[in-house]
Design a protein around this motif. Structure first.
Motif, PDB file in Angstrom:
ATOM      1  N   PHE A 183      -6.414  12.368   4.265  1.00  0.00           N
ATOM      2  CA  PHE A 183      -6.475  11.087   3.763  1.00  0.00           C
ATOM      3  C   PHE A 183      -6.639  10.388   5.349  1.00  0.00           C
ATOM      4  N   ARG A 184      -7.336   9.209   5.145  1.00  0.00           N
ATOM      5  CA  ARG A 184      -7.568   8.368   6.202  1.00  0.00           C
ATOM      6  C   ARG A 184      -7.371   7.053   5.871  1.00  0.00           C
ATOM      7  N   GLU A 185      -6.925   6.253   6.810  1.00  0.00           N
ATOM      8  CA  GLU A 185      -6.719   4.603   6.329  1.00  0.00           C
ATOM      9  C   GLU A 185      -8.105   3.820   6.526  1.00  0.00           C
ATOM     10  N   LEU A 186      -8.777   3.378   5.626  1.00  0.00           N
ATOM     11  CA  LEU A 186      -9.789   2.716   5.987  1.00  0.00           C
ATOM     12  C   LEU A 186      -9.777   1.442   7.032  1.00  0.00           C
ATOM     13  N   PRO A 187     -10.649   1.115   7.513  1.00  0.00           N
ATOM     14  CA  PRO A 187     -10.542  -0.085   8.677  1.00  0.00           C
ATOM     15  C   PRO A 187     -10.264  -1.314   7.750  1.00  0.00           C
ATOM     16  N   GLY A 188     -10.861  -1.856   6.851  1.00  0.00           N
ATOM     17  CA  GLY A 188     -10.868  -2.917   6.132  1.00  0.00           C
ATOM     18  C   GLY A 188      -9.311  -3.314   5.703  1.00  0.00           C
ATOM     19  N   ARG A 189      -8.786  -4.330   5.643  1.00  0.00           N
ATOM     20  CA  ARG A 189      -7.762  -4.874   4.977  1.00  0.00           C
ATOM     21  C   ARG A 189      -7.762  -6.252   4.605  1.00  0.00           C
ATOM     22  N   CYS A 190      -6.984  -6.687   3.421  1.00  0.00           N
ATOM     23  CA  CYS A 190      -7.083  -7.989   2.890  1.00  0.00           C
ATOM     24  C   CYS A 190      -5.810  -8.713   3.145  1.00  0.00           C
ATOM     25  N   VAL A 191      -5.888  -9.827   3.676  1.00  0.00           N
ATOM     26  CA  VAL A 191      -4.894 -10.793   4.238  1.00  0.00           C
ATOM     27  C   VAL A 191      -4.833 -12.297   3.464  1.00  0.00           C
ATOM     28  N   MET A 192      -3.868 -12.594   2.978  1.00  0.00           N
ATOM     29  CA  MET A 192      -3.684 -13.983   2.364  1.00  0.00           C
ATOM     30  C   MET A 192      -4.118 -14.998   3.487  1.00  0.00           C
ATOM     31  N   PRO A 193      -5.007 -15.783   3.004  1.00  0.00           N
ATOM     32  CA  PRO A 193      -5.583 -16.917   4.081  1.00  0.00           C
ATOM     33  C   PRO A 193      -4.489 -18.116   4.183  1.00  0.00           C
TER      34      PRO A 193
END
Length: 356
Positions: A183-193
């Protein structure tokens, strides 16, 4: 819709909590269901093993048995699992191992004999951290890749130098392109604005592949709704999080793709506002009632009105697992605790849903 209750796994002496499971159809037509079986407390960090039961060919559940004992790898507990049919035909068992207060990791075991024996665990989350992956959340994409949505909680340092655990989480994604071997961690992440106005961040994310190839992700929040994000490149980048049409308290949303293409969503539609309480008397429910279902016939563009399946106001219903049966009915498993159980998380209910 019609809900038929099949079995309650109630708490009892030496087993104070049963929760968070997942289904899998076995090759001989029977169904495997695995779940978290707690032994020394009902808190999320209490000792827990993984137990299972088998549905026979007629859909009748059998007796529960221990699948994996607690304490593996020095873990405080094993919980929040997903069963998945792997690309090579193996049964995959993804689950969380809690080690100490700040390390929560996901691992994978495989079975080549339909759940009789299992391989040694291999790493899914690729670095140390506290990664929450809900039960029944691991998704195999149409191209055979395996995508895992996780909520990462971080340790933060106060101005005085002390360290605390941050309840606000960010959604991160792990991907396997070789049938779960790496597995690898994808670069995109989602952050509450709106971090300064939100105590939850984006917790307990889920993800669904849409018919046009987009990925739709969602996460529970304390802002009265599930917030959603979209990716057009396989999860590498995501649109900014926004409120979805699924109102809710701080409770998870579950979505299943049916064989006819429709989407089935299970969630709690009433947010905690205007005096609505997270307790019914002394029983913590999180406001997680009613348990409601919605259907979409146009790949999530629109949804039917919520239809309540469970409605007791002093109970809470959450952490749903879903599997469509051969005849089109859907097996459900969800927490359904009430006053007799201490809180909503300790009783696990199995049911069958007939769709309209």
């Amino acid at each position: 819709m019609k809900l038929e209750r099949l079995l309650d796994l109630a708490p009892g002496p030496g087993n104070p909590r049963n929760s968070e499971g997942s289904f899998l159809r076995l090759k001989d037509g029977r169904g495997l269901f695995a779940y978290s079986h707690f032994t020394q407390g009902a808190q999320d960090d209490a000792a827990a093993a993984i137990w299972a039961l088998v549905f026979d060919e007629k859909g009748v559940p059998g007796q529960p048995y221990e699948l994996l004992p607690s304490g593996e790898g020095g873990a405080m507990n094993l919980m929040s699992l997903t069963l998945l049919r792997m690309g090579n035909g193996d049964v995959g068992l993804f689950y969380l191992r809690r080690i100490g207060k700040t390390l929560l990791e996901m691992v994978l075991r495989r079975s080549a004999d339909e759940g009789v024996t299992w391989s040694q665990p291999s790493a899914v989350t690729t670095r140390p951290g506290f990664f929450v992956v809900n039960n029944d959340r691991v998704l195999m994409l149409r191209n055979g890749h395996i995508l895992i949505p996780a909520a990462e909680h971080k340790k933060q340092q106060r101005a005085d130098g002390s360290v605390f655990f941050d309840a606000r989480s960010e959604a991160v994604f792990f991907l396997s392109e070789d049938d779960g071997h790496t597995f690898r961690e994808l670069p995109g992440r989602c952050v509450m604005p709106y971090q300064d106005k939100c105590a939850s961040g984006l917790q307990e994310p889920g993800v669904m592949e849409m018919m046009d190839g987009r990925l739709w992700a969602w996460a529970r929040t304390d802002l009265g709704a599930q917030w959603e994000m979209f990716s057009f490149d396989g999860g590498r980048r995501w649109t900014p999080p926004e409120p979805s049409q699924f109102t809710s308290p701080l409770s998870p949303l579950s979505v299943l793709r049916l064989r006819d293409g429709r989407l089935l969503a299970l969630y709690n539609p009433i947010p905690l506002y205007n005096g609505r309480a997270a307790y019914a008397g002394e029983t913590w429910t999180g406001g997680r009632t009613p348990l409601s279902a919605r259907l979409s016939e146009d790949d999530g563009e629109s949804w039917s009105d919520p239809e309540a399946l469970e409605t007791q106001e002093d109970h809470g219903y959450c952490y749903t697992a879903l599997m469509e049966e051969e005849n089109g009915t859907v097996l459900l498993a969800y927490c359904a605790g009430g006053p007799e159980d201490g809180n909503c998380l300790t009783r696990l209910r199995l049911a069958r849903l007939t769709l309209s």
